[in-house]
Scaffold this motif. Structure first.
Motif, PDB file in Angstrom:
ATOM      1  N   VAL A   1      45.223  45.025  31.582  1.00 51.57           N
ATOM      2  CA  VAL A   1      45.216  44.591  30.182  1.00 51.57           C
ATOM      3  C   VAL A   1      46.619  44.711  29.609  1.00 51.57           C
ATOM      4  CG1 VAL A   1      44.347  45.102  27.865  1.00 51.57           C
ATOM      5  CG2 VAL A   1      42.813  45.235  29.836  1.00 51.57           C
TER       6      VAL A   1
ATOM      7  N   LEU B   1      40.921  40.163  38.426  1.00 56.99           N
ATOM      8  CA  LEU B   1      40.705  39.958  36.993  1.00 56.99           C
ATOM      9  C   LEU B   1      40.662  41.307  36.276  1.00 56.99           C
ATOM     10  CD1 LEU B   1      37.862  37.292  37.273  1.00 56.99           C
ATOM     11  CD2 LEU B   1      40.257  36.867  36.625  1.00 56.99           C
TER      12      LEU B   1
ATOM     13  N   THR C   1      41.737  35.303  17.765  1.00 59.66           N
ATOM     14  CA  THR C   1      40.335  35.641  18.048  1.00 59.66           C
ATOM     15  C   THR C   1      39.642  36.139  16.792  1.00 59.66           C
ATOM     16  OG1 THR C   1      41.040  36.268  20.275  1.00 59.66           O
ATOM     17  CG2 THR C   1      38.813  36.876  19.627  1.00 59.66           C
TER      18      THR C   1
ATOM     19  N   SER D   1      38.053  44.478  31.749  1.00 61.92           N
ATOM     20  CA  SER D   1      37.561  44.262  30.383  1.00 61.92           C
ATOM     21  C   SER D   1      36.956  42.870  30.215  1.00 61.92           C
ATOM     22  CB  SER D   1      38.684  44.468  29.367  1.00 61.92           C
ATOM     23  OG  SER D   1      39.731  43.528  29.574  1.00 61.92           O
ATOM     24  N   LEU D   2      37.341  41.930  31.070  1.00 61.22           N
ATOM     25  CA  LEU D   2      36.869  40.554  30.914  1.00 61.22           C
ATOM     26  C   LEU D   2      35.360  40.451  31.055  1.00 61.22           C
ATOM     27  CD1 LEU D   2      37.591  37.535  30.575  1.00 61.22           C
ATOM     28  CD2 LEU D   2      37.815  37.423  33.075  1.00 61.22           C
ATOM     29  N   TYR D   3      34.798  41.109  32.099  1.00 64.19           N
ATOM     30  CA  TYR D   3      33.360  40.983  32.322  1.00 64.19           C
ATOM     31  C   TYR D   3      32.668  42.319  32.586  1.00 64.19           C
ATOM     32  CZ  TYR D   3      34.734  41.298  37.211  1.00 64.19           C
ATOM     33  OH  TYR D   3      35.275  41.722  38.388  1.00 64.19           O
TER      34      TYR D   3
ATOM     35  N   HIS E   1      30.524  44.407  21.105  1.00 62.28           N
ATOM     36  CA  HIS E   1      30.447  43.155  21.870  1.00 62.28           C
ATOM     37  C   HIS E   1      28.995  42.687  21.998  1.00 62.28           C
ATOM     38  CE1 HIS E   1      34.027  45.370  23.750  1.00 62.28           C
ATOM     39  NE2 HIS E   1      34.545  44.491  22.906  1.00 62.28           N
TER      40      HIS E   1
END
Length: 332
Positions: free
Chosen positions: A34, A172, A283, A175-177, A208
């Motif tokens: 990140v 990846l 965002t 935190s993305l998924y 989230h």
């Protein structure tokens, strides 16, 4: 509705006391994969103003105090919480705070909760889904959960990197998924260790949009169907307990996610959140637009953007009201 009315319950800060603790511990990548943002107060307030955010309840995101331990963790948590209290004192109508805690040290954490909430007057505590692989529902953390519930304060539970060292990443950022799955694991832990049955008075925010939990809620009821030996651990009312949780809109203000969340829980349990600055202002703009578009009824939208948070955080509501009164008097 007034132009600046939103209450952001998922808003991070990266203050100097916390940065110093990271530097002292030699941490150069706090969250794997990140890009760690910069944060400063003036920019933060400007972003809030541009997006109609009247007040933000700030927190420290992963790794919390997980990069250090012992007295260093206790000192860093205390310095960060005192920074939050000073921030609120300087800007009482603009900020609230979730205390960062020196977990997994339970004794030090209980002392810090009492100080942060009782003495500093912070609005709640920040937790993470697990600590060194132990999730919040485990008996090791019962005293922490009990303390939070008995103080009638709020726990904001942020996901963190999964504990498995061999977890595939596909190149990846986790935190993305993985973060949404972490929140789901944490809620399953609380449900099947009996924590939410034992503490129905616990006020908990799952960010989230609750990760995958609302989508999988009915599936989570099938544990005993799959394995009857789990009968002794079956929650008394799994769906009811899960609906007692609060959910925020951070990274989730799109018609697909909000449709799933809205079909599962009452709108009184949905809170506005942005995840700024770990997600950029663009965002935040998306979140504002997505909430405005999905919650087309003005009264429901005001619930989500403002009223639910003010009901959950009465001390913040008092500060916001006092600030508005002072501003109105100054205008006159």
């Amino acid at each position: 509705m007034e132009s600046s009315h939103r209450i952001d319950v998922h808003h991070h800060i990266i203050p100097e006391p916390y940065l110093k603790a990271l530097r002292d511990a030699g941490v150069d990548e706090p969250i794997k994969g990140v890009a760690y943002p910069q944060w400063d107060l003036d920019t933060d307030l400007a972003v809030m103003d541009r997006n109609g955010i009247q007040a933000s309840i700030v927190s420290i995101t992963a790794p919390g105090m997980g990069f250090t331990s012992g007295p260093d963790a206790v000192r860093a948590a205390r310095a960060t919480n005192e920074y939050m209290a000073e921030l609120i004192e300087r800007h009482p109508g603009r900020y609230g705070g979730f205390a960062v805690l020196p977990l997994p040290d339970v004794a030090a954490t209980l002392a810090e909760i009492q100080y942060a909430v009782g003495t500093l007057g912070l609005d709640g505590v920040g937790l993470f889904t697990h600590y060194n692989g132990t999730y919040l529902g485990e008996a090791e953390f019962d005293a922490v959960i009990d303390c939070i519930a008995e103080l009638d304060t709020v726990a904001f539970v942020h996901p963190t990197v999964p504990p498995a060292s061999d977890q595939p990443s596909f190149g990846l950022p986790p935190s993305l998924y993985e973060f949404p799955f972490e929140t789901t694991r944490m809620l399953a832990s609380l449900l099947y260790h009996g924590t939410l049955d034992r503490r129905p008075d616990l006020k908990l925010i799952a960010p989230h949009a609750g990760g995958a939990a609302p989508y999988l809620a009915k599936r989570l009821t099938y544990a005993v169907t799959i394995n009857p030996t789990l009968a002794a651990r079956e929650p008394a009312d799994l769906l009811g307990s899960l609906r007692s949780v609060y959910f925020d809109t951070a990274m989730s203000a799109n018609p697909h996610t909000l449709a799933g969340l809205g079909s599962f829980t009452d709108t009184t349990h949905i809170l506005f959140g942005t995840d700024y600055p770990f997600m950029p202002e663009s965002t935040t703009v998306e979140t504002v637009a997505g909430v405005d578009e999905f919650f087309s009824d003005d009264n429901v939208r005001r619930q989500v953007e403002r009223d639910n948070a003010l009901a959950l955080f009465p001390a913040l509501a008092e500060r916001v009201a006092a600030f508005a009164g002072t501003a109105a008097a100054a205008d006159r």
